[in-house]
Design a protein around this motif. Sequence first.
Motif, short mmCIF file in Angstrom:
data_model
loop_
_atom_site.label_atom_id
_atom_site.label_comp_id
_atom_site.label_asym_id
_atom_site.label_seq_id
_atom_site.Cartn_x
_atom_site.Cartn_y
_atom_site.Cartn_z
N ILE A 139 -38.70 -27.49 86.27
CA ILE A 139 -38.45 -27.64 84.83
C ILE A 139 -38.37 -26.27 84.15
O ILE A 139 -37.51 -26.03 83.30
CB ILE A 139 -39.55 -28.50 84.18
N SER A 140 -39.28 -25.38 84.53
CA SER A 140 -39.31 -24.08 83.87
C SER A 140 -39.06 -23.02 84.94
O SER A 140 -39.72 -23.00 85.97
CB SER A 140 -40.70 -23.91 83.26
N PHE A 141 -38.07 -22.18 84.72
CA PHE A 141 -37.79 -21.19 85.75
C PHE A 141 -37.73 -19.78 85.18
O PHE A 141 -37.58 -19.58 83.97
CB PHE A 141 -36.54 -21.53 86.56
N SER A 142 -37.86 -18.82 86.11
CA SER A 142 -38.11 -17.43 85.76
C SER A 142 -37.25 -16.87 84.65
O SER A 142 -36.11 -17.26 84.48
CB SER A 142 -37.89 -16.55 86.98
N SER A 143 -37.83 -15.89 83.99
CA SER A 143 -37.10 -15.16 82.96
C SER A 143 -35.88 -14.50 83.58
O SER A 143 -35.99 -13.85 84.61
CB SER A 143 -37.98 -14.06 82.38
N ILE A 144 -34.74 -14.71 82.96
CA ILE A 144 -33.55 -13.99 83.41
C ILE A 144 -33.04 -13.17 82.24
O ILE A 144 -33.19 -13.59 81.09
CB ILE A 144 -32.45 -14.98 83.89
N ILE A 199 -33.19 -31.80 82.92
CA ILE A 199 -32.52 -32.87 83.68
C ILE A 199 -33.08 -32.82 85.11
O ILE A 199 -33.12 -31.74 85.70
CB ILE A 199 -30.98 -32.64 83.72
N PRO A 200 -33.47 -33.96 85.66
CA PRO A 200 -34.02 -33.94 87.04
C PRO A 200 -33.04 -33.37 88.07
O PRO A 200 -31.87 -33.16 87.75
CB PRO A 200 -34.32 -35.42 87.31
N THR A 201 -33.53 -33.20 89.27
CA THR A 201 -32.79 -32.43 90.28
C THR A 201 -31.34 -32.82 90.50
O THR A 201 -30.49 -31.99 90.78
CB THR A 201 -33.53 -32.51 91.64
N LYS A 202 -31.03 -34.10 90.37
CA LYS A 202 -29.64 -34.53 90.55
C LYS A 202 -28.80 -33.94 89.41
O LYS A 202 -29.26 -33.85 88.28
CB LYS A 202 -29.63 -36.05 90.46
N LYS A 203 -27.57 -33.52 89.70
CA LYS A 203 -26.73 -32.97 88.62
C LYS A 203 -26.09 -34.10 87.82
O LYS A 203 -25.27 -34.85 88.31
CB LYS A 203 -25.65 -32.06 89.20
N ILE A 204 -26.51 -34.19 86.56
CA ILE A 204 -26.01 -35.24 85.67
C ILE A 204 -25.27 -34.56 84.53
O ILE A 204 -25.85 -33.75 83.80
CB ILE A 204 -27.18 -36.09 85.11
N CYS A 205 -24.00 -34.84 84.38
CA CYS A 205 -23.21 -34.13 83.37
C CYS A 205 -22.05 -35.00 82.89
O CYS A 205 -21.64 -35.94 83.57
CB CYS A 205 -22.69 -32.81 83.96
N SER A 206 -21.53 -34.66 81.72
CA SER A 206 -20.36 -35.36 81.20
C SER A 206 -19.07 -34.68 81.70
O SER A 206 -17.98 -35.18 81.49
CB SER A 206 -20.39 -35.35 79.67
N TYR A 207 -19.24 -33.52 82.32
CA TYR A 207 -18.11 -32.78 82.90
C TYR A 207 -18.37 -32.58 84.40
O TYR A 207 -19.51 -32.70 84.87
CB TYR A 207 -18.01 -31.38 82.29
N SER A 208 -17.31 -32.19 85.08
CA SER A 208 -17.47 -31.68 86.44
C SER A 208 -16.51 -30.51 86.56
O SER A 208 -15.46 -30.59 87.21
CB SER A 208 -17.15 -32.77 87.47
N VAL A 265 -31.07 -24.81 79.68
CA VAL A 265 -29.85 -24.64 80.47
C VAL A 265 -30.07 -25.49 81.72
O VAL A 265 -30.69 -25.09 82.67
CB VAL A 265 -29.55 -23.14 80.75
N ALA A 266 -29.61 -26.73 81.63
CA ALA A 266 -30.08 -27.74 82.59
C ALA A 266 -29.22 -27.86 83.83
O ALA A 266 -28.17 -27.25 83.96
CB ALA A 266 -30.16 -29.09 81.89
N ASN A 267 -29.71 -28.71 84.70
CA ASN A 267 -29.04 -29.14 85.92
C ASN A 267 -27.96 -30.13 85.51
O ASN A 267 -27.97 -31.28 85.90
CB ASN A 267 -30.10 -29.91 86.72
N GLY A 268 -27.07 -29.70 84.66
CA GLY A 268 -26.12 -30.63 84.03
C GLY A 268 -26.13 -30.35 82.55
O GLY A 268 -26.15 -29.20 82.15
N LYS A 269 -26.21 -31.36 81.75
CA LYS A 269 -26.01 -31.18 80.32
C LYS A 269 -27.28 -31.50 79.53
O LYS A 269 -27.70 -32.65 79.47
CB LYS A 269 -24.88 -32.12 79.90
N PRO A 270 -27.93 -30.47 78.90
CA PRO A 270 -29.22 -30.69 78.21
C PRO A 270 -29.17 -31.76 77.12
O PRO A 270 -30.16 -32.45 76.90
CB PRO A 270 -29.54 -29.32 77.59
#
Length: 195
Positions: free
Chosen positions: A2-7, A21-30, A78-83
Amino acid sequence: MISFSSIKSRRLGKSLGINNIPTKKICSYSCIYCQIGITDEYRSTRAIFYDPSVIYEKVKKHLSILKEKDRPDYLTFVANGKPTLDINLGQSIKKLKAFNIPIAVITNASLLKSSSVREDLQLADWVSVKIDTADEKIWKQINRPYTKIYFDDYLSGLIQFSQEYKDKLATETMLVNGVMMLVRLYSKQQILFAG
Ligand code: SF4
């Protein structure tokens, strides 16, 4: 995660990433250039993913182990897909404000027609919207939207949000060279995956 290093980024300085967004990529785009890969689940409607208190606790823990010099300039969704597919995005932003760190959201802007999405984004201090093209045909080729996302809705939502939003609004555009070649390669790749 859920929370990842400072970039470090040119636009935001030090940013602590939040993936709501959980590990699976869920998005309205591809998008054909997506770094995460092919969309696992296309969606255009919002859903419940993590409880906002779970996100809050993860960020709290992460901040507690950072040295003062590494304290982020932004907490960035900045999610695994769309926040914005997260129906609790607004609640999470409200909770995270307790850390007194500005909140950023990076979105592909395809759901801005929805008043609940626009209301949630109003709570953020910085929002970046994706605008790869203003041409519907190219939009379909590059961003590969879910069939229930319509170009006119995307554009009108974008315009409405830009008129309403009073904080820092940024845009991002991916410059794609040789798009027809990429589209052919991508289609081939999808056929291979499907096979
Ligand atoms: S909007 Fe972002 S996450 Fe979704 S497919 Fe495009 S680049 Fe990937």
